[in-house]
Design an enzyme around this catalytic site. Structure first.
Site, short mmCIF file in Angstrom:
data_model
loop_
_atom_site.label_atom_id
_atom_site.label_comp_id
_atom_site.label_asym_id
_atom_site.label_seq_id
_atom_site.Cartn_x
_atom_site.Cartn_y
_atom_site.Cartn_z
N ASN A 1 45.96 42.59 41.03
CA ASN A 1 45.06 41.60 41.64
C ASN A 1 43.63 41.97 41.26
OD1 ASN A 1 44.19 39.46 43.39
ND2 ASN A 1 43.65 40.99 44.93
N SER B 1 36.93 44.89 41.44
CA SER B 1 38.02 45.87 41.28
C SER B 1 39.30 45.19 40.84
CB SER B 1 38.32 46.56 42.62
OG SER B 1 37.16 47.10 43.21
N ASP C 1 44.68 43.86 49.78
CA ASP C 1 43.62 44.48 48.98
C ASP C 1 43.62 46.00 49.11
OD1 ASP C 1 42.80 41.90 48.24
OD2 ASP C 1 41.43 41.75 49.95
N HIS D 1 39.74 41.65 42.68
CA HIS D 1 39.07 41.44 43.97
C HIS D 1 37.57 41.62 43.81
CE1 HIS D 1 38.70 41.31 48.31
NE2 HIS D 1 37.87 42.32 48.21
C1 GAR Z 1 37.38 35.54 41.85
O1 GAR Z 1 36.05 35.92 42.14
C2 GAR Z 1 38.34 36.54 42.44
O2 GAR Z 1 37.89 37.86 42.38
C3 GAR Z 1 38.41 36.07 43.85
O3 GAR Z 1 38.42 34.67 43.78
C4 GAR Z 1 37.73 34.27 42.60
C5 GAR Z 1 38.65 33.38 41.81
O4 GAR Z 1 37.97 32.80 40.73
N1 GAR Z 1 39.58 36.57 44.49
C6 GAR Z 1 39.66 36.81 45.80
O5 GAR Z 1 38.74 36.61 46.57
C7 GAR Z 1 40.99 37.33 46.26
N2 GAR Z 1 40.98 37.56 47.67
P1 GAR Z 1 38.77 32.15 39.54
O6 GAR Z 1 39.77 31.16 40.15
O7 GAR Z 1 37.72 31.42 38.75
O8 GAR Z 1 39.43 33.23 38.77
#
Ligand code: GAR
Length: 187
Positions: free
Chosen positions: A106, A135, A144, A108
């Site tokens: 994942n 991360s 997480d 994060h």
């Molecule tokens: C990213 O910033 C990712 O790190 C975060 O959501 C966004 C997705 O963007 N993930 C979380 O918050 C997980 N809990 P994307 O759809 O453009 O990849």
């Protein structure tokens, strides 16, 4: 090449970063499926434009374990050996995590183990932290909370908002995730 499925819930920019990196001839993984719990996720169209098979099923009205078993079946049908969560905004059932443990990553938007959960950028600003980051970690049953594989830092600047932090963090995410996924599947 290692067969990777990417799970998304929205925009899918990290999925695109993983898919673009996979075009390199020496990339050790290929994306065999992009799946989503939201049939309207814009990232699904982005995957389809790249010729990547997509799958979606709305989680609405399904029990978590029931939904996750449908995801698991789709991943297996696609021949996935690894799962990359990329903005996948669903808590995972223990059975699903157990089936993929050690082979599910994942990304994060914080320097884990700090700021697990949601709204990380706003929380970093509220705390007055000078340094923030992103991360990649292995997914375990704790949200997480799995082993951190790698992180990249960004500086928090005067005038930053959650949005400016999010966009600078995203640049680092797009660099980090393909690197770490490639390293993991090479092991
Ligand atoms: C990213 O910033 C990712 O790190 C975060 O959501 C966004 C997705 O963007 N993930 C979380 O918050 C997980 N809990 P994307 O759809 O453009 O990849």
């Amino acid at each position: 090449k290692a067969k990777v499925a990417v799970l998304i819930s929205g925009r899918g920019s990290n999925m695109v970063a993983l898919a673009d990196a996979a075009k390199a001839p020496d990339c050790p993984y290929e994306i065999v499926l992009v799946g989503s719990n939201d049939p309207a996720a814009p990232g699904l169209a982005a995957a389809a434009r790249r010729g990547i098979p997509t799958w979606s099923l709305s989680h609405k009205g399904l029990k978590r374990a029931e939904f996750d078993m449908a995801v698991d079946a789709a991943l297996r049908a696609a021949g996935a050996q690894w799962v990359a969560l990329a903005g996948y905004m669903r808590l995972l059932s223990p059975d699903f995590v157990a089936r993929w443990e050690g082979r599910m990553l994942n990304i994060h938007p914080s320097l884990l183990p700090r700021y697990k959960g949601l709204d990380t950028h706003a929380r970093v600003l509220a705390a007055g932290d000078p340094v923030h980051g992103v991360s990649v970690h292995l997914v375990t049953a704790e949200l997480d909370g799995g082993p951190v594989l790698a992180r990249r830092e960004i500086q928090v600047l005067p005038g930053d908002t959650p949005e400016t932090l999010a966009s600078r963090a995203l640049v680092e995410e797009h660099i980090l995730y393909p690197q770490v996924l490639a390293e993991m599947v090479r092991r």
